[in-house]
Design a protein around this motif. Structure first.
Motif, PDB file in Angstrom:
ATOM      1  N   GLN A  12      -1.593  19.656  -3.102  1.00 23.24           N
ATOM      2  CA  GLN A  12      -1.323  18.502  -3.440  1.00 23.24           C
ATOM      3  C   GLN A  12      -0.987  17.696  -2.359  1.00 23.24           C
ATOM      4  O   GLN A  12      -1.626  16.506  -2.435  1.00 23.24           O
ATOM      5  N   ILE A  13      -0.304  18.212  -1.255  1.00 24.44           N
ATOM      6  CA  ILE A  13      -0.089  17.243  -0.128  1.00 24.44           C
ATOM      7  C   ILE A  13      -1.542  16.816   0.733  1.00 24.44           C
ATOM      8  O   ILE A  13      -1.482  15.939   1.100  1.00 24.44           O
ATOM      9  N   ARG A  14      -2.283  17.884   0.577  1.00 21.35           N
ATOM     10  CA  ARG A  14      -3.412  17.636   1.320  1.00 21.35           C
ATOM     11  C   ARG A  14      -4.275  16.258   0.602  1.00 21.35           C
ATOM     12  O   ARG A  14      -4.684  15.417   1.373  1.00 21.35           O
ATOM     13  N   PHE A  15      -4.228  16.254  -0.856  1.00 19.68           N
ATOM     14  CA  PHE A  15      -4.827  15.295  -1.443  1.00 19.68           C
ATOM     15  C   PHE A  15      -3.863  13.867  -1.128  1.00 19.68           C
ATOM     16  O   PHE A  15      -4.766  12.902  -1.045  1.00 19.68           O
ATOM     17  N   ILE A  16      -2.789  13.827  -1.218  1.00 13.94           N
ATOM     18  CA  ILE A  16      -1.893  12.847  -0.940  1.00 13.94           C
ATOM     19  C   ILE A  16      -2.098  12.070   0.578  1.00 13.94           C
ATOM     20  O   ILE A  16      -2.348  10.925   0.800  1.00 13.94           O
ATOM     21  N   LEU A  17      -2.379  13.206   1.444  1.00  9.48           N
ATOM     22  CA  LEU A  17      -2.791  12.466   2.724  1.00  9.48           C
ATOM     23  C   LEU A  17      -4.145  11.938   2.823  1.00  9.48           C
ATOM     24  O   LEU A  17      -4.473  11.057   3.583  1.00  9.48           O
ATOM     25  N   GLU A  18      -5.181  12.812   2.193  1.00 10.03           N
ATOM     26  CA  GLU A  18      -6.424  12.137   2.256  1.00 10.03           C
ATOM     27  C   GLU A  18      -6.496  10.847   1.611  1.00 10.03           C
ATOM     28  O   GLU A  18      -7.238   9.852   2.001  1.00 10.03           O
ATOM     29  N   ILE A  19      -5.951  10.650   0.478  1.00 11.09           N
ATOM     30  CA  ILE A  19      -6.157   9.166  -0.142  1.00 11.09           C
ATOM     31  C   ILE A  19      -5.364   8.163   0.779  1.00 11.09           C
ATOM     32  O   ILE A  19      -5.735   6.865   0.512  1.00 11.09           O
ATOM     33  N   ASP A  20      -4.620   8.562   1.722  1.00  7.78           N
ATOM     34  CA  ASP A  20      -4.201   7.406   2.535  1.00  7.78           C
ATOM     35  C   ASP A  20      -5.338   6.444   3.141  1.00  7.78           C
ATOM     36  O   ASP A  20      -5.257   5.584   3.684  1.00  7.78           O
ATOM     37  N   LYS A  21      -6.466   7.280   3.272  1.00  7.27           N
ATOM     38  CA  LYS A  21      -7.807   6.489   3.879  1.00  7.27           C
ATOM     39  C   LYS A  21      -8.242   5.110   2.921  1.00  7.27           C
ATOM     40  O   LYS A  21      -8.873   4.148   3.404  1.00  7.27           O
ATOM     41  N   LEU A  22      -7.713   5.451   1.746  1.00  3.42           N
ATOM     42  CA  LEU A  22      -7.943   3.995   0.814  1.00  3.42           C
ATOM     43  C   LEU A  22      -7.345   2.684   1.344  1.00  3.42           C
ATOM     44  O   LEU A  22      -7.793   1.586   1.100  1.00  3.42           O
ATOM     45  N   LYS A  23      -6.577   3.061   2.300  1.00  7.94           N
ATOM     46  CA  LYS A  23      -5.586   1.637   3.009  1.00  7.94           C
ATOM     47  C   LYS A  23      -6.681   1.119   3.785  1.00  7.94           C
ATOM     48  O   LYS A  23      -6.339  -0.032   4.309  1.00  7.94           O
ATOM     49  N   GLY A  24      -7.894   1.829   4.352  1.00 14.31           N
ATOM     50  CA  GLY A  24      -8.666   1.383   5.170  1.00 14.31           C
ATOM     51  C   GLY A  24      -9.874   0.727   4.639  1.00 14.31           C
ATOM     52  O   GLY A  24     -11.095   0.309   5.584  1.00 14.31           O
ATOM     53  N   GLU A  73       0.940  -1.397   0.045  1.00 20.01           N
ATOM     54  CA  GLU A  73      -0.188   0.044  -0.071  1.00 20.01           C
ATOM     55  C   GLU A  73       0.789   1.312   0.057  1.00 20.01           C
ATOM     56  O   GLU A  73       0.544   2.071  -0.692  1.00 20.01           O
ATOM     57  N   HIS A  74       2.024   1.118   0.674  1.00 23.78           N
ATOM     58  CA  HIS A  74       3.253   2.448   0.438  1.00 23.78           C
ATOM     59  C   HIS A  74       3.335   2.540  -0.832  1.00 23.78           C
ATOM     60  O   HIS A  74       3.723   3.798  -1.331  1.00 23.78           O
ATOM     61  N   SER A  75       3.693   1.306  -1.462  1.00 24.64           N
ATOM     62  CA  SER A  75       4.247   1.436  -2.849  1.00 24.64           C
ATOM     63  C   SER A  75       3.031   2.368  -3.863  1.00 24.64           C
ATOM     64  O   SER A  75       3.511   2.982  -4.635  1.00 24.64           O
ATOM     65  N   TRP A  76       1.718   2.055  -3.602  1.00 29.83           N
ATOM     66  CA  TRP A  76       0.748   2.539  -4.251  1.00 29.83           C
ATOM     67  C   TRP A  76       0.673   4.081  -4.144  1.00 29.83           C
ATOM     68  O   TRP A  76       0.741   5.049  -4.882  1.00 29.83           O
ATOM     69  N   HIS A  77       0.867   4.470  -2.716  1.00 29.92           N
ATOM     70  CA  HIS A  77       0.767   5.778  -2.101  1.00 29.92           C
ATOM     71  C   HIS A  77       1.992   6.535  -2.817  1.00 29.92           C
ATOM     72  O   HIS A  77       1.730   7.840  -3.250  1.00 29.92           O
ATOM     73  N   VAL A  78       3.074   5.943  -2.803  1.00 28.41           N
ATOM     74  CA  VAL A  78       4.359   6.981  -3.362  1.00 28.41           C
ATOM     75  C   VAL A  78       4.161   6.898  -4.698  1.00 28.41           C
ATOM     76  O   VAL A  78       4.591   8.073  -5.335  1.00 28.41           O
ATOM     77  N   LEU A 115      11.207  11.199  -2.830  1.00 27.54           N
ATOM     78  CA  LEU A 115       9.338  10.690  -2.558  1.00 27.54           C
ATOM     79  C   LEU A 115       9.486   9.886  -1.564  1.00 27.54           C
ATOM     80  O   LEU A 115       8.768  10.034  -0.714  1.00 27.54           O
ATOM     81  N   ASP A 116      10.235   8.833  -1.935  1.00 29.89           N
ATOM     82  CA  ASP A 116      10.250   7.646  -1.020  1.00 29.89           C
ATOM     83  C   ASP A 116      10.676   7.916   0.482  1.00 29.89           C
ATOM     84  O   ASP A 116      10.391   7.383   1.453  1.00 29.89           O
TER      85      ASP A 116
END
Lengths: 204, 204
Positions: free
Chosen positions: B9-21, A39-44, A136-137
């Motif tokens: 952009q960072i706000r979007f990146i943090l928001e989509i972290d929820k997809l892991k749940g 899931e980290h790989s997807w996110h990054v 990014l990583d």
């Protein structure tokens, strides 16, 4: 296309499912659990899609994405090595090389070479694409720490000087993002989510 | 580049972290737990990287990968709709449209339009790239079921005719992969991991 070729490709796809079981030290942004390397790989990879414009040099965002999709696959055998783990870091290169031999080796020869080369390019961090991917990583765990009150940092005795020393090379990929991260680290110290360097701690 | 842009952009990146749940019905290949939509997105993007040569028409593998990276992001708000859930399926389009407005709306306007268009292209499944991406997204749960003894199928009362009806459209993206999946489904029925159609069950 022979069906042998397809069978090899599917075998690789099934094998890398194991990356979903490799746990990292960082927590999800909501703090509920540690995240895994898949899931980290997807996110990054998503991060690369959105932040490519901040690379120092023009990058091929599609290549950066593919590099990040494969960058942790060796962990299926080698496990995740915590970035601040000096002892584990020493044996990391050898463990990961053996893992790459086996896992990319499941693919047909042309794809084996292609994905392996992409992974080696990422590890070497010498091309603009790889330097940006590596930046990014490095940035991602800082974001996760910032939004969980520095949880993984505190659990693992990581101090601000360690974060700076570890992530300084981000500037080779993106000065803009490194500047952003440096500000985050300062804020984290001010808020008490990240311990100051030991020297500063004694003097304060 | 303004720092407002980077902040969005960072706000979007943090928001989509929820997809892991967001949990799917399918299990990891090792059967230990159900998989989430973020790790699934990584896995199916890797699948695109490795299987692109099997598309009916030439595809831009980089675009297919990006499409698959974003294809489930709306689930952060809309949740995962099980492919065999007819009731949920009816309200799915509207729920996902509202989710897309909010989540892609976090991005700067140019990127909001770009990622949204990519997601809509995937959903419409009318271009060669999207038809191939959709075929991979259908194929993946079959692979997971095959390697967990049909667990998600059995838990959800899914029969062979449902799997065939649901996945037949794979052939629009890749006849080769659809052929492969049809053979897997037959084998699963023979092994008792997938129930035959009710009619066949009565006649047998």
């Amino acid at each position: 296309m022979s069906s042998d070729r397809l069978r090899e490709q599917i075998r690789f796809i099934l094998e890398i499912d194991k990356l979903k079981g490799v746990l990292r030290r960082t927590y999800l942004v909501d703090g509920t659990r540690r995240e895994n390397s898949a899931e980290h790989s997807w996110h990054v990879a998503m991060m690369a899609t959105v932040l490519a414009e901040h690379a120092n040099e023009p990058v091929d965002a599609g290549r950066v994405v593919r590099m990040l999709l494969v960058h942790d696959i060796v962990e299926v055998d080698a496990g995740d090595t915590f970035v601040y783990d000096t002892a584990g870091g020493e044996s990391k290169a050898e463990r990961e090389r053996i893992a790459a031999d086996r896992i990319f080796g499941l693919l047909p020869p042309d794809q084996r070479s292609e994905l392996r080369a992409l992974w080696e390019e990422f590890e070497a961090a010498r091309t603009p694409d790889a330097r940006f991917a590596a930046a990014l990583d490095r940035m991602m765990p800082v974001l996760h720490n910032i939004h969980t009150g520095g949880r993984a940092w505190r659990e693992n005795g990581v101090t601000a000087d360690m974060v700076i020393a570890r992530n300084r090379r981000m500037a080779e990929g993106s000065r803009t993002l490194w500047e952003y991260v440096r500000n985050l680290v300062e804020t984290a110290v001010e808020r008490g989510h990240l311990a100051p360097p030991p020297e500063r701690g004694r003097d304060a």
